[in-house]
Structures are given as C-alpha cells and as structure tokens.
Design an enzyme around this catalytic site. Structure first.
Site, PDB file in Angstrom:
ATOM      1  N   GLU A   1       0.829  -1.211   0.000  1.00  0.00           N
ATOM      2  CA  GLU A   1       0.000   0.000   0.000  1.00  0.00           C
ATOM      3  C   GLU A   1       0.863   1.260   0.000  1.00  0.00           C
ATOM      4  O   GLU A   1       0.352   2.378   0.084  1.00  0.00           O
ATOM      5  CB  GLU A   1      -0.930  -0.015   1.211  1.00  0.00           C
TER       6      GLU A   1
ATOM      7  N   ASN B   1      -1.117  -6.792  -4.578  1.00  0.00           N
ATOM      8  CA  ASN B   1      -1.682  -5.896  -5.589  1.00  0.00           C
ATOM      9  C   ASN B   1      -0.602  -5.053  -6.270  1.00  0.00           C
ATOM     10  O   ASN B   1       0.393  -4.692  -5.657  1.00  0.00           O
ATOM     11  CB  ASN B   1      -2.693  -4.945  -4.930  1.00  0.00           C
TER      12      ASN B   1
ATOM     13  N   ASP C   1      -7.631  -4.426  -5.218  1.00  0.00           N
ATOM     14  CA  ASP C   1      -6.725  -4.855  -4.142  1.00  0.00           C
ATOM     15  C   ASP C   1      -6.872  -6.341  -3.833  1.00  0.00           C
ATOM     16  O   ASP C   1      -6.860  -6.745  -2.679  1.00  0.00           O
ATOM     17  CB  ASP C   1      -6.921  -4.021  -2.860  1.00  0.00           C
TER      18      ASP C   1
HETATM   19 CA    CA Z   1      -2.920  -4.982  -0.832  1.00  0.00          CA
END
Ligand code: CA
Ligand code: CA
Length: 580
Positions: A200, A277, A319
């Site tokens: 992230e 992701n 995600d």
């Molecule tokens: Ca993630």
C-alpha cells in the site's frame, strides 16, 4: 528461576545438563515435519503447508473432553492482534506476538523461558495492525521478522540475538510480519526465505534467500517486471521483460508485495509464493496485466529464478492481493497445488508447470468477474471495475461500484488446511462486499499509495465468516460452517477426523472433518486470529492456539468493523489436552 540461571553464563554448562536437551533443528526435521508428530518445526505443519497432523488420539469420539492444560499471557500494554502459529521442539514452544515480540515457553507447564522484544522505532508503517505471523526454527536459532523491516535470529536456548539483518527502509513503507520459510539448498545450505510487506506504499515486492546460519544474502528476486534480480552479490537476471505487460513508468513503484511468505514443495524443489496488488490501486493508471502482481510464482531455491507464474487477477483494480498460500497435494497422481484467492476463486494448479487445472468461486455473489476462462484467466465485466477519475466531471472521483468480495478478500491471510484423509480443503472465507471508487494519486515515499476509497459492507444478514470444505477434484463445496463475525484465523485438520479453527468471538472450535458438525468449542476470552497446532507430548495429544483479537478487520472493515467493535483484545497462549 530458569531465566536467572540462563543469564549467568558461568553456569551455562550445568544448565545444559539440567535442562531437557534441546537438539538442533536439522533441515531433515524441516522437510519431514508433516509426518513427525512429536514436534512442529515449520509454519504450516510441513513446508507444503497442508496444516494436517496424522495424530488421532484426540478424535471425533473424544474431542468433547478437551480441557485447558495451561495458559500463558503475552502481557504488558501490547495486547493486539495475535496471528502467530506456535512451533514446538523438545518440550519448548516458540511463539511471536504483537509489536514484534517473541517467546520460548515450557510446553509442559506454560512457564516462560525467555522473551525478546524488538523495541520498534517511532514511525513504522504497518498497514494492518502490529501483528506477527510466527517464526522459523533452524539449527540452534529461532528467526522472525519485525515491523521495522528487519530479520532477527535468536539463540533458541537463551533468546539472545545471534544476528540481525535489515530487509529495507521502514520509512518507505517496508515492514515484515510473515513467518520466514526454511528451504533446503544443495549449493547454499539451509536458506531463510522471506518476502516484504508494504504494497500500500508503492514498495517493490521481492523474494529473498539468506543463509540461515549467518543471515548473508544469497539471492533476491523482484516480483515486478523490469527489476533486476541478484545472486551471490551480483546482478542476475531481470524479472520478465521491461514494459512487456506494464507500459509507462509505474512499474518502478509497482507493489506486488510478497507479504505472506511462501511454502516449499520438496517434490518439485520449488518455493511457491504469492504476490500482492500492483500499486496504486487505481488500475486506470497502469494498463496491462502488470506482471507479476496478484500472482503465484514457483522459484528455484538454488538461483532465485522464476520457474513458472500464474496470475489470478491481471490488471487488478480491487486490491485482490494474490499472496494466499499455495498448498501442495496429490490429486489422483497429479502433483497439484491449491490456493484460495482474495478475489473469491479457489484454484487448483499443476505444481510442476503452473498449468491451470480448475478454478471455482468459494464465496457467493462475486461481481468483479463473470467467471474464469479455460486458462483460469478472469472474464472481466468492465461495468464492474471502478471508474477512471480522469473521466469524471471534476476529475477527482471516478464512478463507484459495489464489489464482491471486499478488498479484505474472499480469503485473506488466514491459512487453509488440506486433509489427505478426507481429500478436502478447509477454507476460512468471508462473504462481504464494498463500495469502491478511484481517485487521482501520485507516488510519495512513505505515504499511502492507493488512489482509491472504499467502504466494506456485509452482504448477508446471518454471517460474514464461512468455513468451507472444498473437494479439489470436483470444485464442489461439501459443507459450510457460517460464523457471524469475519473469520481471521488459520485452520488445522487431523487424523482424528477433526478440523480446528478459531473465531473472533473467542471460540476455538473442533468440527467433524467430513460433515462440518460442531463437536467441541471453548471460549478463550478474546478473538482468535492465530493458527492452531497439535503435537504429541509424553504420550498425550496437545492442541494449542494463541488468542488475541485484532488484525485488519477492526482497522479497515468499514460497516463491518462497527459490528465487531465490542470484541476485546488479548494475548494468551491456550494449550489443551484430554485428562488421563
Ligand atoms: Ca494490498
Ligand atoms: Ca513435526
């Protein structure tokens, strides 16, 4: 008492004689862990990650008699999510806890032998609570990762630091919370294989192998196309081809974090590991498949080269981290592996070549894909991808979609189990959705790099959590156990015909592996988000789990977080047996 003695080095010899002998953990102990019932020396009860114990002394007939043998508190003010899996060797249990702490405990009495506290700096950037998912035993060491992105090897007898290695800069968003993996290597000796957290924050995912004995780096394999790998201190090969599936420059901060660690299949000599992701979440900024984000990779432990890759969510826009553990098993003579993805599909692959065998939804009402094609690639419905913010009226917020599953996944980190006796996989799943929209974003080191907003919502009145027994030969769901709160703990299956798992409501439960019928439960006083184990000690079968509510759900769960806000935090090891 024992702690005092251990700090007095002059008495070390007499201590070594007086204590139960702690033999070194060998690489054979690691590779054979699944079949040796007197110890648990790997995360996953075996490097293939089946989380199956052949023990049957506790079984469907007598599990109702299980009672606590001992408990131990992780103490202090640091009671948060406890996602660890205990290890046990020679009568000593090793666990990790919230805020990067570790313990050795007498496995017969629950008495603490030593505690190690990593003393984290200000400014660490863990995305999803201050959890740790367990350590690794090898030789005379217990090794685990910390939230300030370090690896620490402790003397298993004393808890003293033997070596420490920095993974990367925590100020850029790197951290580490997975259980390290120990892998045999003909060329390098036992390897400590780890990944990185920080998807992230636009970090670069990679898998790294170090000599377990010294912490010296052997190889590094980036999981984002275009980045160069390392072997023996020199550049090795590039991952993929630059700009092949990821045009433009965003691959340079491309994410694909390997935050859950991996498994090792000794039959194909492959490290099997998943990737998270692509960064940022806003998929309109990075057209293409964005390899190898949201994928499963097989890596050669000798060289760090990728043998094969299978991408579950190309050009991910939700995600749907593909980090979920890859569990090796025998599918009627085929060397297969299965994995339950955040995106809601359960995949069966050929672990020799990564070929897709089958994929089925394991949660209901999936919206983001219409299904999978013959190669396992999702069939997208463009209307169900959150919209491009640059095409909105004010350029600030793209059109919102309601997506199932939510980004916390049909399954998140919590590990599945496979029983070679029932030939079923046991998958702790969650059925929920989210409102999701995209926003513009630019990369800044150490800042959240999402380009998205979201609210998680329930989709059923009676449950979010659902433990599902899945037949990998047919893809059929054989039974389902529904739970009110989201499931966030690991699963264990046994030769006694049992499936153990914990709930946020605090229960450790035993179910009939064939039918899902509840046979026993015990409330541990705080939510369970860790993984249970079982082993044999002095002729008795023991069952242990660490209890302590926390993890990502209370932090990111939106409307769901409100429904679990009353659950109390904690930190206790619970060990059970049937009284003689
Ligand atoms: Ca993630
Ligand atoms: Ca074992």
């Amino acid at each position: 008492m024992r702690k005092l003695i251990l700090t007095a080095s002059a008495l070390a010899l007499s201590v070594a004689i007086a204590q139960p002998s702690l033999a070194d953990v060998t690489i054979d102990d690691i590779v054979n862990d699944a079949t040796t019932t007197s110890d648990v020396v790997t995360n996953g009860l075996g490097t293939q990650g089946q989380r199956f114990s052949p023990l049957d002394k506790v079984n469907t007939e007598n599990v109702g008699k299980l009672v606590p043998a001992w408990t131990m508190s992780l103490g202090g003010e640091k009671m948060r999510g406890q996602e660890t899996q205990p290890l046990v060797k020679d009568g000593v249990m090793y666990i990790t806890g919230s805020y990067s702490r570790a313990w050795a405990i007498d496995a017969t009495t629950g008495e603490e032998i030593w505690q190690y506290d990593a003393r984290l700096p200000e400014g660490i950037l863990p995305c999803c609570d201050v959890i740790n998912r367990g350590g690794a035993l090898i030789g005379d060491k217990f090794i685990f990762g910390t939230l300030d992105a370090k690896l620490v090897a402790l003397d298993a007898k004393t808890g003293k630091v033997v070596w420490k290695q920095k993974i990367d800069d925590y100020k850029k968003g790197y951290s580490f919370s997975a259980a390290p993996l120990i892998v045999p290597s003909e060329k390098h000796g036992p390897l400590l294989v780890t990944g990185v957290s920080g998807g992230e924050f636009g970090i670069i995912g990679r898998v790294e192998a170090r000599k377990a004995d010294t912490g010296e780096m052997v190889w590094s394999r980036p999981t984002v196309e275009g980045h160069m790998g390392m072997l023996n201190g020199k550049p090795s090969t590039m991952t993929g081809k630059k700009n092949e599936s990821w045009p433009g420059d965003l691959w340079k901060t491309g994410g694909a974090a390997t935050w859950l660690g991996g498994t090792y299949d000794h039959e194909t000599k492959s490290i099997l590991i998943g990737t998270g992701n692509p960064a940022p979440w806003n998929s309109h900024m990075r057209p293409g498949d964005n390899k190898w984000s949201c994928s499963r990779l097989a890596i050669d432990p000798e060289t760090g080269e990728i043998k094969w890759g299978f991408q579950t969510t190309p050009n991910d826009g939700w995600d749907y981290d593909g980090v979920n553990e890859v569990v090796s098993f025998d599918l009627n003579g085929t060397k297969a592996a299965a994995t339950a993805d955040r995106n809601g599909f359960f995949y069966v692959l050929n672990r020799e070549n990564g070929k897709f065998i089958r994929g089925v939804p394991f949660v209901e009402k999936i919206t983001w894909a219409k299904g999978l094609d013959d190669n396992g690639r999702p069939i997208y419905d463009p209307a169900n991808r959150p919209g491009d913010p640059t095409k909105s009226k004010d350029g600030k917020k793209g059109s919102s979609v309601f997506t199932v599953p939510s980004f916390l996944g049909g399954k998140n980190w919590m590990p599945i189990s496979y029983s070679p006796e029932t030939k079923l996989f046991y998958v702790p799943s969650n059925e929920w959705g989210m409102d999701l929209w995209n926003e513009p974003v630019t990369y800044k080191a150490g800042a959240a790099y999402l380009g998205a907003g979201f609210t998680i919502k329930p989709i059923f009145d009676d449950h979010i959590g659902a433990l599902k027994a899945i037949d990998p030969a047919t893809g059929k769901i054989v039974w389902t156990m529904k739970n009110n709160a989201p499931l966030w703990g690991g699963v264990l299956s046994t030769g006694g015909g049992l499936v153990f798992t914990g709930t946020p409501e605090g229960y450790l439960m035993a179910l009939d592996a064939k039918t899902g019928k509840e046979l026993w439960k015990f409330n541990t006083g705080s939510g369970i988000v860790g993984s249970p184990i079982t082993w044999e000690q002095d002729g008795e079968q023991m069952v242990s789990v660490v209890s302590g509510w926390g993890g990502a759900v209370p932090l990111w769960g939106g409307e769901v977080a409100k429904t679990v806000a009353h659950l109390n935090q904690g930190g206790m090891v619970w060990t059970f047996r049937i009284p003689k």
